[in-house]
Scaffold this active site. Structure first.
Site, PDB file in Angstrom:
ATOM      1  CE1 TYR A 132      -4.093   1.924   0.388  1.00 56.69           C
ATOM      2  CE2 TYR A 132      -2.905   3.154   2.059  1.00 56.69           C
ATOM      3  CZ  TYR A 132      -3.994   3.014   1.224  1.00 56.69           C
ATOM      4  OH  TYR A 132      -4.982   3.981   1.223  1.00 56.69           O
TER       5      TYR A 132
HETATM    6  N1  LIG Z   1     -10.736   5.964   3.948  1.00 55.06           N
HETATM    7  C1  LIG Z   1      -9.564   6.451   4.190  1.00 55.06           C
HETATM    8  O1  LIG Z   1      -9.252   6.763   5.352  1.00 55.06           O
HETATM    9  C2  LIG Z   1      -8.562   6.658   3.101  1.00 55.06           C
HETATM   10  C3  LIG Z   1      -7.359   7.267   3.437  1.00 55.06           C
HETATM   11  C4  LIG Z   1      -6.401   7.478   2.451  1.00 55.06           C
HETATM   12  C5  LIG Z   1      -6.671   7.118   1.148  1.00 55.06           C
HETATM   13  N2  LIG Z   1      -7.847   6.514   0.841  1.00 55.06           N
HETATM   14  C6  LIG Z   1      -8.054   6.135  -0.553  1.00 55.06           C
HETATM   15  O2  LIG Z   1      -9.317   6.552  -0.996  1.00 55.06           O
HETATM   16  C7  LIG Z   1      -9.797   5.663  -2.004  1.00 55.06           C
HETATM   17  C8  LIG Z   1     -11.218   5.242  -1.661  1.00 55.06           C
HETATM   18  O3  LIG Z   1     -11.183   4.611  -0.410  1.00 55.06           O
HETATM   19  P1  LIG Z   1     -12.463   4.405   0.529  1.00 55.06           P
HETATM   20  O4  LIG Z   1     -11.991   4.642   1.908  1.00 55.06           O
HETATM   21  O5  LIG Z   1     -13.627   5.124  -0.022  1.00 55.06           O
HETATM   22  O6  LIG Z   1     -12.599   2.822   0.365  1.00 55.06           O
HETATM   23  P2  LIG Z   1     -13.869   1.845   0.261  1.00 55.06           P
HETATM   24  O7  LIG Z   1     -15.012   2.404   1.012  1.00 55.06           O
HETATM   25  O8  LIG Z   1     -13.335   0.500   0.615  1.00 55.06           O
HETATM   26  O9  LIG Z   1     -14.189   1.926  -1.296  1.00 55.06           O
HETATM   27  C9  LIG Z   1     -13.298   1.383  -2.225  1.00 55.06           C
HETATM   28  C10 LIG Z   1     -13.914   1.503  -3.598  1.00 55.06           C
HETATM   29  O10 LIG Z   1     -13.014   0.889  -4.540  1.00 55.06           O
HETATM   30  C11 LIG Z   1     -13.747  -0.056  -5.297  1.00 55.06           C
HETATM   31  N3  LIG Z   1     -12.890  -1.186  -5.669  1.00 55.06           N
HETATM   32  C12 LIG Z   1     -12.173  -1.986  -4.855  1.00 55.06           C
HETATM   33  N4  LIG Z   1     -11.547  -2.932  -5.581  1.00 55.06           N
HETATM   34  C13 LIG Z   1     -11.899  -2.727  -6.885  1.00 55.06           C
HETATM   35  C14 LIG Z   1     -11.583  -3.368  -8.097  1.00 55.06           C
HETATM   36  N5  LIG Z   1     -10.770  -4.441  -8.163  1.00 55.06           N
HETATM   37  N6  LIG Z   1     -12.129  -2.887  -9.223  1.00 55.06           N
HETATM   38  C15 LIG Z   1     -12.945  -1.813  -9.206  1.00 55.06           C
HETATM   39  N7  LIG Z   1     -13.268  -1.136  -8.088  1.00 55.06           N
HETATM   40  C16 LIG Z   1     -12.747  -1.606  -6.938  1.00 55.06           C
HETATM   41  C17 LIG Z   1     -14.863  -0.516  -4.380  1.00 55.06           C
HETATM   42  O11 LIG Z   1     -15.959  -0.987  -5.130  1.00 55.06           O
HETATM   43  P3  LIG Z   1     -16.314  -2.539  -5.332  1.00 55.06           P
HETATM   44  O12 LIG Z   1     -15.895  -3.277  -4.100  1.00 55.06           O
HETATM   45  O13 LIG Z   1     -17.781  -2.493  -5.566  1.00 55.06           O
HETATM   46  O14 LIG Z   1     -15.542  -2.935  -6.545  1.00 55.06           O
HETATM   47  C18 LIG Z   1     -15.237   0.787  -3.693  1.00 55.06           C
HETATM   48  O15 LIG Z   1     -16.121   1.525  -4.493  1.00 55.06           O
HETATM   49  C19 LIG Z   1      -8.793   4.508  -2.048  1.00 55.06           C
HETATM   50  O16 LIG Z   1      -7.904   4.690  -3.124  1.00 55.06           O
HETATM   51  C20 LIG Z   1      -8.052   4.618  -0.736  1.00 55.06           C
HETATM   52  O17 LIG Z   1      -6.754   4.092  -0.797  1.00 55.06           O
HETATM   53  C21 LIG Z   1      -8.802   6.279   1.781  1.00 55.06           C
END
Ligand SMILES: NC(=O)c1ccc[n+]([C@@H]2O[C@H](COP(=O)([O-])OP(=O)(O)OC[C@H]3O[C@@H](n4cnc5c(N)ncnc54)[C@H](OP(=O)(O)O)[C@@H]3O)[C@@H](O)[C@H]2O)c1
Length: 259
Positions: A159
């Site tokens: 990651y």
């Molecule tokens: N939440 C945090 O604190 C945080 C902090 C830093 C960075 N981020 C970044 O923000 C972004 C969104 O994170 P989030 O927290 O909203 O995560 P989340 O709630 O787990 O959502 C992840 C999204 O990615 C999609 N996804 C996962 N695997 C996939 C695949 N193989 N193909 C297509 N879509 C896929 C999921 O949809 P499906 O499962 O339906 O495919 C879901 O819509 C990520 O890049 C994460 O690294 C988040």
């Protein structure tokens, strides 16, 4: 309330990956409220179909496209569909990402490594390049990086590496595309209340340390507001940077020797 037909994103066509929940869904909602047509990509068809219906009721075009970002043919088909349905593209948000289960570097296997690098880094590179071809006179690419781009954590090698490289991807693409009117920017969220971050929040709570100097977890709509600003014309002179949105987390990163 309907979409704002005079909003900052009126008439723009956007693709948001990982739009089935969390930050991606919040970004898609904000874009639609500000007048943009939005294509939603993820693997969970039920969730993106429902969101497309909700956004369509605002009066914008909303398109749900099932895509697995770790599958090259699926990525190709996604961009072909978006190009066909929208006739071009103005905004791409590379948001889909995965936080693999924490384990030491030597315990990662190829599947762990390939999943994180493929979804968090390779797909954003590929989609950005195909999006540029659809952008005509200009556009904006937003890469969703992380505070994990900037400091190492035990157990998160794939990651950390993928998100760190995403910051450089943003800079290189911004440099190469500046003269073509395509801006490339990033956001680096800290801890945002979504499914993805729950294991880290449980770990932080167990250790009894504050999550960040502000001592609160962020909300998905706070990231959406930043992204909506960065893709708007108000940010027309900004390119190549990744903006932290983290409650001050990066101010203290690395201040715990031996962590
Ligand atoms: N939440 C945090 O604190 C945080 C902090 C830093 C960075 N981020 C970044 O923000 C972004 C969104 O994170 P989030 O927290 O909203 O995560 P989340 O709630 O787990 O959502 C992840 C999204 O990615 C999609 N996804 C996962 N695997 C996939 C695949 N193989 N193909 C297509 N879509 C896929 C999921 O949809 P499906 O499962 O339906 O495919 C879901 O819509 C990520 O890049 C994460 O690294 C988040």
């Amino acid at each position: 309330m309907g979409a704002d037909e005079t909003g900052p994103l009126a008439g723009k066509r956007a693709l948001v990956t990982g739009a089935s929940r969390g930050i991606g869904a919040a970004i898609a909602r904000r874009f639609a409220e500000q007048g943009a047509d939005v294509a939603l990509a993820a693997r969970s068809t039920g969730a993106i179909d429902a969101l497309a219906e909700e956004l369509g009721e605002l009066g914008v075009r909303a398109l749900a496209v099932r895509a697995d970002m770790t599958d090259r043919e699926s990525l190709r088909a996604l961009m072909e569909r978006v190009g066909h349905e929208f006739g071009g593209l103005d905004i791409l948000v590379n948001n889909a990402g995965v936080l693999p289960q924490a384990k030491l570097a030597e315990e990662h296997d190829w599947a762990d490594w390939d999943a994180a690098i493929g979804l968090n880094l390779s797909a954003p590179w590929y989609l950005a390049c195909r999006a540029k071809e659809l952008m005509g006179d200009g556009g904006v690419v937003v890469n969703n990086a992380s505070t994990a781009s900037y400091y190492p954590s035990r157990g998160l090698v794939a990651y950390n590496v993928s998100k760190s490289a995403m910051v450089m991807l943003t800079r290189v693409l911004a440099l190469e595309w500046a003269r073509d009117g395509v801006r490339v920017v990033g956001v680096a969220p800290g801890k945002i209340e979504t499914d993805l971050v729950q294991p880290i929040l449980r770990w932080t709570e167990k250790r009894g340390v504050p999550v960040n100097p502000m001592r609160r977890v962020g909300a998905d709509h706070e990231v959406a507001d930043l992204v909506a600003f960065l893709v708007s014309d108000r940010a027309a002179y900004i390119t190549g940077v990744t903006v932290p949105i983290d409650g001050g987390e990066l101010l203290t990163a690395g201040s715990e020797p031996g962590r």
